[in-house]
Design a protein around this motif. Structure first.
Motif, PDB file in Angstrom:
ATOM      1  N   ARG A 193      50.424  50.212  31.729  1.00 25.63           N
ATOM      2  CA  ARG A 193      50.745  51.095  30.487  1.00 25.63           C
ATOM      3  C   ARG A 193      50.706  49.778  29.445  1.00 25.63           C
ATOM      4  NH1 ARG A 193      56.386  52.987  32.787  1.00 25.63           N
ATOM      5  NH2 ARG A 193      54.791  53.739  34.569  1.00 25.63           N
ATOM      6  N   ALA A 194      50.531  50.421  28.068  1.00 23.36           N
ATOM      7  CA  ALA A 194      50.518  49.629  26.946  1.00 23.36           C
ATOM      8  C   ALA A 194      51.950  48.559  26.938  1.00 23.36           C
ATOM      9  CB  ALA A 194      50.615  50.470  25.680  1.00 23.36           C
ATOM     10  N   GLY A 195      51.868  47.491  26.787  1.00 25.80           N
ATOM     11  CA  GLY A 195      52.609  46.346  26.497  1.00 25.80           C
ATOM     12  C   GLY A 195      53.186  45.779  27.867  1.00 25.80           C
ATOM     13  N   ASP A 196      52.410  46.056  28.652  1.00 26.15           N
ATOM     14  CA  ASP A 196      53.023  45.472  30.224  1.00 26.15           C
ATOM     15  C   ASP A 196      52.544  44.060  30.370  1.00 26.15           C
ATOM     16  OD1 ASP A 196      53.883  47.755  31.245  1.00 26.15           O
ATOM     17  OD2 ASP A 196      52.453  48.495  32.412  1.00 26.15           O
ATOM     18  N   THR A 197      53.350  43.060  30.976  1.00 23.51           N
ATOM     19  CA  THR A 197      52.811  41.926  31.639  1.00 23.51           C
ATOM     20  C   THR A 197      52.509  42.234  32.999  1.00 23.51           C
ATOM     21  OG1 THR A 197      54.480  40.680  29.913  1.00 23.51           O
ATOM     22  CG2 THR A 197      53.682  39.604  32.121  1.00 23.51           C
ATOM     23  N   VAL A 198      51.314  41.699  33.392  1.00 24.52           N
ATOM     24  CA  VAL A 198      50.767  41.969  34.548  1.00 24.52           C
ATOM     25  C   VAL A 198      50.297  40.716  35.182  1.00 24.52           C
ATOM     26  CG1 VAL A 198      48.760  43.137  35.918  1.00 24.52           C
ATOM     27  CG2 VAL A 198      49.617  44.308  33.796  1.00 24.52           C
ATOM     28  N   PHE A 199      50.548  40.750  36.573  1.00 24.33           N
ATOM     29  CA  PHE A 199      50.322  39.562  37.446  1.00 24.33           C
ATOM     30  C   PHE A 199      49.460  39.884  38.426  1.00 24.33           C
ATOM     31  CE2 PHE A 199      51.937  36.312  41.085  1.00 24.33           C
ATOM     32  CZ  PHE A 199      51.186  35.517  40.569  1.00 24.33           C
ATOM     33  N   VAL A 200      48.286  39.426  38.528  1.00 22.12           N
ATOM     34  CA  VAL A 200      47.228  39.563  39.402  1.00 22.12           C
ATOM     35  C   VAL A 200      47.072  38.541  40.622  1.00 22.12           C
ATOM     36  CG1 VAL A 200      44.824  40.188  39.988  1.00 22.12           C
ATOM     37  CG2 VAL A 200      45.957  41.080  38.031  1.00 22.12           C
ATOM     38  N   THR A 201      47.475  38.769  41.909  1.00 22.85           N
ATOM     39  CA  THR A 201      47.322  37.743  42.665  1.00 22.85           C
ATOM     40  C   THR A 201      45.883  37.612  43.311  1.00 22.85           C
ATOM     41  OG1 THR A 201      47.997  38.957  44.610  1.00 22.85           O
ATOM     42  CG2 THR A 201      49.776  37.785  43.438  1.00 22.85           C
ATOM     43  N   GLY A 202      45.333  36.408  43.675  1.00 18.79           N
ATOM     44  CA  GLY A 202      44.092  36.576  44.096  1.00 18.79           C
ATOM     45  C   GLY A 202      42.857  36.685  42.931  1.00 18.79           C
ATOM     46  N   ALA A 203      43.383  36.391  41.666  1.00 16.42           N
ATOM     47  CA  ALA A 203      42.477  36.873  40.815  1.00 16.42           C
ATOM     48  C   ALA A 203      41.083  36.462  40.486  1.00 16.42           C
ATOM     49  CB  ALA A 203      43.254  36.475  39.501  1.00 16.42           C
ATOM     50  N   ALA A 204      40.731  35.421  41.237  1.00 16.19           N
ATOM     51  CA  ALA A 204      39.263  35.015  40.990  1.00 16.19           C
ATOM     52  C   ALA A 204      38.336  35.617  42.016  1.00 16.19           C
ATOM     53  CB  ALA A 204      39.110  33.460  41.199  1.00 16.19           C
ATOM     54  N   GLY A 205      38.662  36.450  42.886  1.00 21.17           N
ATOM     55  CA  GLY A 205      37.941  37.067  43.921  1.00 21.17           C
ATOM     56  C   GLY A 205      37.306  38.272  43.236  1.00 21.17           C
ATOM     57  N   GLY A 206      36.572  38.998  44.037  1.00 20.69           N
ATOM     58  CA  GLY A 206      35.856  40.329  43.820  1.00 20.69           C
ATOM     59  C   GLY A 206      36.708  41.346  43.298  1.00 20.69           C
ATOM     60  N   VAL A 207      37.943  41.308  43.764  1.00 25.18           N
ATOM     61  CA  VAL A 207      38.708  42.395  43.426  1.00 25.18           C
ATOM     62  C   VAL A 207      39.649  41.974  41.951  1.00 25.18           C
ATOM     63  CG1 VAL A 207      40.963  43.779  43.991  1.00 25.18           C
ATOM     64  CG2 VAL A 207      39.195  43.433  45.550  1.00 25.18           C
ATOM     65  N   GLY A 208      40.216  40.838  42.085  1.00 23.57           N
ATOM     66  CA  GLY A 208      40.840  40.155  40.914  1.00 23.57           C
ATOM     67  C   GLY A 208      40.111  40.135  39.665  1.00 23.57           C
ATOM     68  N   VAL A 229      33.458  32.429  42.838  1.00 21.73           N
ATOM     69  CA  VAL A 229      34.310  33.355  41.762  1.00 21.73           C
ATOM     70  C   VAL A 229      33.616  34.622  41.839  1.00 21.73           C
ATOM     71  CG1 VAL A 229      35.154  33.780  39.428  1.00 21.73           C
ATOM     72  CG2 VAL A 229      35.010  31.418  40.370  1.00 21.73           C
ATOM     73  N   GLY A 230      34.507  35.656  41.914  1.00 20.71           N
ATOM     74  CA  GLY A 230      33.960  37.053  41.905  1.00 20.71           C
ATOM     75  C   GLY A 230      33.269  37.646  43.180  1.00 20.71           C
ATOM     76  N   ALA A 231      32.491  38.669  43.146  1.00 19.16           N
ATOM     77  CA  ALA A 231      32.041  39.260  44.345  1.00 19.16           C
ATOM     78  C   ALA A 231      30.850  38.193  44.937  1.00 19.16           C
ATOM     79  CB  ALA A 231      31.439  40.568  43.997  1.00 19.16           C
ATOM     80  N   VAL A 232      30.466  38.578  46.227  1.00 17.86           N
ATOM     81  CA  VAL A 232      29.379  37.715  46.774  1.00 17.86           C
ATOM     82  C   VAL A 232      28.356  38.471  47.255  1.00 17.86           C
ATOM     83  CG1 VAL A 232      28.784  35.772  48.403  1.00 17.86           C
ATOM     84  CG2 VAL A 232      31.011  35.753  47.194  1.00 17.86           C
ATOM     85  N   LEU A 233      27.259  38.622  46.671  1.00 22.69           N
ATOM     86  CA  LEU A 233      26.011  39.503  47.123  1.00 22.69           C
ATOM     87  C   LEU A 233      25.243  38.595  47.790  1.00 22.69           C
ATOM     88  CD1 LEU A 233      25.802  41.593  43.912  1.00 22.69           C
ATOM     89  CD2 LEU A 233      27.484  42.018  45.772  1.00 22.69           C
ATOM     90  N   VAL A 234      24.281  39.380  48.762  1.00 21.15           N
ATOM     91  CA  VAL A 234      23.220  38.694  49.345  1.00 21.15           C
ATOM     92  C   VAL A 234      21.748  39.724  49.080  1.00 21.15           C
ATOM     93  CG1 VAL A 234      21.847  37.926  51.509  1.00 21.15           C
ATOM     94  CG2 VAL A 234      24.612  37.773  51.047  1.00 21.15           C
TER      95      VAL A 234
END
Length: 346
Positions: A156-171, A339-344
């Motif tokens: 929600r508005a104003g949150d401080t968010v920590f994303v682990t594994g942030a450089a992967g396809g999900v993060g 970094v990000g998703a890996v496609l073939v």
């Protein structure tokens, strides 16, 4: 994706597919796979022959090849030696007798790792122009990202968010969705300074902590001196414990992945958490999986499609060409090379 659809007479007699040759006991390597030639299957009534054009690889495929499949309650997803690998793919319909699908239409399904796939019609999702603007985006892990942000952690508005594994396809997508939903500060964790710089400079993260550059908790306290309201967790282990130590009262944790265990030989490894700390500080932990929330998929497609069209989100991904590159793609993903998703491209 722009090639014209093949007509039945142009379908080759054989195609290439990738088998799991052996289950890895330790490090996953390309030697655990085999590229073979097989006859192109013929569709019967209610089946769809698809010429695959793109497929993706994901970290979850690593534990599904493990030596001890009995430790999972997902037997229908397990990869077994001698069988073709499988995973999400997008392709063109070649033939679909007895269905409402027409040759040339794009569909998404779960039989990647092969050039041609025989799919039951009920398992082929038609991709229309009103959905995502780039067919490759249908192979993103954006739904998991959106669910963790919207339903798991209720950012929600104003949150401080920590994303682990942030450089992967999900993060890479989770941090962007968090910002769209009002997060005031977004912090990510990753495995290298190069990736940390990418998160901040390209994806709009406010700060990043780097695994191996010192205790995660100390880095997180510096990045979030007032604590965090939300954890979007792809990793577990030390990073989950660090987030718990830094969490504000009433923090919401969405548990989406467990990479610290998934990328080892013990995908069911546990993390010791103080239940007293959870209770005393009113912290919520919620595990979230896509198959429990399919009712939300149309809403996710609308939001993601709009963000991609308006340029308020990016879809970071790497492409390799040729089905024979799929084993390499998965191994490099597991090693953290991209970094990000890996496609073939097939």
């Amino acid at each position: 994706m722009s090639q014209p659809a093949p007509v039945p007479g142009s379908v080759p007699a054989t195609h290439r597919q990738v088998l799991l040759a052996d289950r890895p006991r330790t490090t996953l390597t390309t030697d655990h796979f085999e590229v073979v030639t097989a006859p192109v299957p013929e569709p019967g009534p209610g089946q769809v022959l698809v010429r695959n054009r793109l497929m993706n690889v994901a970290a979850v495929m690593r534990p599904l090849t493990l030596a001890d499949p009995d430790s999972f309650e997902l037997s229908q997803l397990l990869q077994r030696p001698g069988d073709p690998m499988h995973g999400p793919a997008v392709g063109e319909v070649v033939a679909a007798p007895g269905t409402d699908l027409a040759p040339g239409e794009l569909v998404r399904h779960r039989l990647g790792w092969r050039e041609y796939a025989l799919v039951e019609a009920a398992e082929a999702e038609r991709l229309g122009p009103e959905g995502l603007p780039d067919p490759a985006a249908y192979l993103s892990q954006g739904f998991a990202s959106w669910l963790g942000v919207v339903r798991g952690a209720e950012v929600r508005a104003g949150d401080t968010v920590f994303v682990t594994g942030a450089a992967g396809g999900v993060g890479t997508l989770a941090g962007q969705f968090a910002r769209l939903h009002g997060a005031a500060r977004v912090i990510g964790s990753t495995g290298s300074r190069r990736k940390a710089d990418y998160l901040v400079e390209e994806l709009g993260y406010d700060a990043a902590v780097v695994r191996g550059a010192g205790p995660i908790e100390a880095q997180l306290r510096e990045a979030a001196p007032d604590g965090i309201d939300v954890l979007f967790d792809n990793v577990g282990g030390e990073q989950l414990l660090a987030a718990l130590a830094v969490a504000r009262r009433g923090a919401r944790f969405a548990l989406v992945g467990a990479l610290s265990a998934q990328l080892t030989g013990d995908a069911m490894a546990t993390t010791a958490i103080s239940t007293f700390a959870l209770i005393a500080r009113g912290i919520t932990l919620r595990g979230i999986a896509a198959y429990d929330h399919m009712d939300a998929y149309p809403e996710y497609v609308r939001e993601f499609g709009r963000a991609l069209r308006e340029g308020t989100m990016a879809y970071p991904h790497t492409r390799l060409r040729g089905v024979e590159q799929a084993p390499r793609a998965l191994c490099e993903l597991v090693e953290g090379r991209h970094v990000g998703a890996v496609l073939v491209e097939l």
